[in-house]
Design a protein around this motif. Structure first.
Motif, PDB file in Angstrom:
ATOM      1  N   ILE A  24       0.845  -1.201   0.000  1.00  0.00           N
ATOM      2  CA  ILE A  24       0.000   0.000   0.000  1.00  0.00           C
ATOM      3  C   ILE A  24       0.874   1.244   0.000  1.00  0.00           C
ATOM      4  O   ILE A  24       0.603   2.210  -0.722  1.00  0.00           O
ATOM      5  CB  ILE A  24      -0.942   0.008   1.216  1.00  0.00           C
ATOM      6  CG1 ILE A  24      -1.921  -1.174   1.146  1.00  0.00           C
ATOM      7  CG2 ILE A  24      -1.703   1.330   1.295  1.00  0.00           C
ATOM      8  CD1 ILE A  24      -2.864  -1.135  -0.030  1.00  0.00           C
ATOM      9  N   ALA A  25       1.943   1.214   0.798  1.00  0.00           N
ATOM     10  CA  ALA A  25       2.862   2.356   0.841  1.00  0.00           C
ATOM     11  C   ALA A  25       3.485   2.594  -0.534  1.00  0.00           C
ATOM     12  O   ALA A  25       3.602   3.744  -0.991  1.00  0.00           O
ATOM     13  CB  ALA A  25       3.949   2.100   1.879  1.00  0.00           C
ATOM     14  N   GLN A  26       3.862   1.524  -1.213  1.00  0.00           N
ATOM     15  CA  GLN A  26       4.451   1.650  -2.541  1.00  0.00           C
ATOM     16  C   GLN A  26       3.448   2.223  -3.536  1.00  0.00           C
ATOM     17  O   GLN A  26       3.789   3.076  -4.371  1.00  0.00           O
ATOM     18  CB  GLN A  26       4.950   0.290  -3.020  1.00  0.00           C
ATOM     19  CG  GLN A  26       5.719   0.351  -4.351  1.00  0.00           C
ATOM     20  CD  GLN A  26       6.301  -1.000  -4.724  1.00  0.00           C
ATOM     21  OE1 GLN A  26       6.091  -1.986  -4.021  1.00  0.00           O
ATOM     22  NE2 GLN A  26       7.019  -1.051  -5.825  1.00  0.00           N
ATOM     23  N   THR A  27       2.208   1.782  -3.446  1.00  0.00           N
ATOM     24  CA  THR A  27       1.159   2.294  -4.334  1.00  0.00           C
ATOM     25  C   THR A  27       0.940   3.782  -4.109  1.00  0.00           C
ATOM     26  O   THR A  27       0.821   4.559  -5.069  1.00  0.00           O
ATOM     27  CB  THR A  27      -0.165   1.536  -4.098  1.00  0.00           C
ATOM     28  OG1 THR A  27       0.038   0.154  -4.356  1.00  0.00           O
ATOM     29  CG2 THR A  27      -1.263   2.066  -5.001  1.00  0.00           C
ATOM     30  N   ILE A  28       0.896   4.178  -2.839  1.00  0.00           N
ATOM     31  CA  ILE A  28       0.678   5.592  -2.506  1.00  0.00           C
ATOM     32  C   ILE A  28       1.798   6.457  -3.080  1.00  0.00           C
ATOM     33  O   ILE A  28       1.566   7.526  -3.659  1.00  0.00           O
ATOM     34  CB  ILE A  28       0.572   5.772  -0.974  1.00  0.00           C
ATOM     35  CG1 ILE A  28      -0.735   5.144  -0.468  1.00  0.00           C
ATOM     36  CG2 ILE A  28       0.631   7.253  -0.594  1.00  0.00           C
ATOM     37  CD1 ILE A  28      -0.863   5.124   1.037  1.00  0.00           C
ATOM     38  N   VAL A  29       3.031   5.973  -2.961  1.00  0.00           N
ATOM     39  CA  VAL A  29       4.176   6.722  -3.490  1.00  0.00           C
ATOM     40  C   VAL A  29       4.122   6.793  -5.013  1.00  0.00           C
ATOM     41  O   VAL A  29       4.340   7.856  -5.613  1.00  0.00           O
ATOM     42  CB  VAL A  29       5.493   6.071  -3.022  1.00  0.00           C
ATOM     43  CG1 VAL A  29       6.690   6.713  -3.738  1.00  0.00           C
ATOM     44  CG2 VAL A  29       5.660   6.223  -1.509  1.00  0.00           C
ATOM     45  N   ASN A  30       3.831   5.672  -5.660  1.00  0.00           N
ATOM     46  CA  ASN A  30       3.782   5.642  -7.128  1.00  0.00           C
ATOM     47  C   ASN A  30       2.689   6.541  -7.689  1.00  0.00           C
ATOM     48  O   ASN A  30       2.842   7.110  -8.777  1.00  0.00           O
ATOM     49  CB  ASN A  30       3.559   4.207  -7.616  1.00  0.00           C
ATOM     50  CG  ASN A  30       4.765   3.315  -7.352  1.00  0.00           C
ATOM     51  OD1 ASN A  30       5.885   3.807  -7.184  1.00  0.00           O
ATOM     52  ND2 ASN A  30       4.544   2.010  -7.303  1.00  0.00           N
ATOM     53  N   LEU A  31       1.586   6.666  -6.940  1.00  0.00           N
ATOM     54  CA  LEU A  31       0.484   7.506  -7.398  1.00  0.00           C
ATOM     55  C   LEU A  31       0.713   8.980  -7.077  1.00  0.00           C
ATOM     56  O   LEU A  31      -0.039   9.845  -7.537  1.00  0.00           O
ATOM     57  CB  LEU A  31      -0.837   7.045  -6.773  1.00  0.00           C
ATOM     58  CG  LEU A  31      -1.377   5.681  -7.222  1.00  0.00           C
ATOM     59  CD1 LEU A  31      -2.610   5.302  -6.415  1.00  0.00           C
ATOM     60  CD2 LEU A  31      -1.713   5.692  -8.709  1.00  0.00           C
TER      61      LEU A  31
END
Length: 273
Positions: A233-240
């Motif tokens: 989830i943290a990676q998704t938030i950063v990528n978005l």
């Protein structure tokens, strides 16, 4: 239905039942019916044709026994097309067998029109019943889900937790916002932990709803902490490129509770036995 036509169908009912059951067996190829055991399928099919013949014999389309049988199918999760296709096959079998045994062609035409009207009437009645019952079930499930989907739970004095589970859409986000604000006022919370451990996907829309909720909580004098942020989830938030820097975030609920206690000038300490 005319008395003479009804009597003709009932006269050849054994042949009609046999032909009907043979055709109904072809429905088993449908994905929605494959998991039903052969014995249950056969007994249910026989019960269906029996109810149809009783309805025909009594000449009452809105028969209580047939309605109760359809209600049972709904509760068991049988598809609607089993009922509609079953009625159409009953019409075909009745027309074919009576036509084969009748001498007058004019009576065959009359029979076809009469049985067609009767089947249409039964189909319309049962479809309405099926749709109404299904809509009512969906509505009740939706209301139950709403009641349970976004509770604000006080865990310590001035500290509350809102666990979120499942997909968050716009309608549910509105419910979350309402429960959150009402709960903060009711429990006099100073810190609210929004736990997203059970949220499978956090996209831009979900993050937007969470940010809106935290801003609303801030306006009523409380602080939001977002907890349950898994690595993916943290990676998704950063990528978005989603900015969650306006309020604290913690990886687990435990760390969030510790932070909330510190913000309310308290801590958990071990005591000697």
């Amino acid at each position: 239905m005319k008395v003479t036509i009804r009597e003709e169908v009932l006269q050849y009912q054994d042949q009609i039942i046999e032909a009907w059951l043979e055709q109904v067996q072809t429905f088993r190829q449908d994905e929605s019916l494959k998991n039903i055991s052969a014995s249950v399928y056969e007994s249910t099919s026989r019960e269906f044709i029996d109810k149809l013949l009783i309805t025909l014999q009594q000449d009452v389309v809105a028969d209580t026994e047939l309605n109760q049988f359809v209600e049972k199918l709904i509760q068991m999760g049988w598809p609607l097309n089993f009922i509609t296709r079953g009625l159409q096959e009953f019409r075909k079998a009745s027309v074919k067998i009576v036509a084969e045994n009748s001498d007058e062609f004019s009576s065959k035409i009359e029979f076809f029109q009469d049985i067609e009207n009767w089947v249409d009437e039964v189909v319309n009645l049962l479809v309405d019943q099926y749709s109404g019952s299904w809509e009512n079930t969906v509505f009740l499930q939706k209301m139950a889900l709403k009641e349970l989907s976004a509770p604000l739970i006080p865990v310590f004095d001035k500290i509350s937790v809102m666990p979120l589970v499942g997909t968050i859409d716009t309608e549910r986000a509105k419910l979350i916002m309402e429960n959150l604000l009402e709960g903060v006022i009711e429990h006099r919370s100073q810190v609210v932990l929004i736990d997203i451990t059970g949220v499978p996907v956090v996209d831009t829309m979900v993050a937007h709803h969470i940010i809106q909720a935290s801003e609303a909580v801030r306006l009523v004098g409380a602080t939001c902490i977002l907890v349950g942020i898994r690595p993916e989830i943290a990676q998704t938030i950063v990528n978005l490129g989603i900015d969650l820097g306006k309020f604290p975030t913690k990886s687990t609920l435990k760390k969030g509770v510790e932070t909330a206690l510190a913000m309310t000038k308290r801590e958990i300490i071990e005591t000697e036995a």
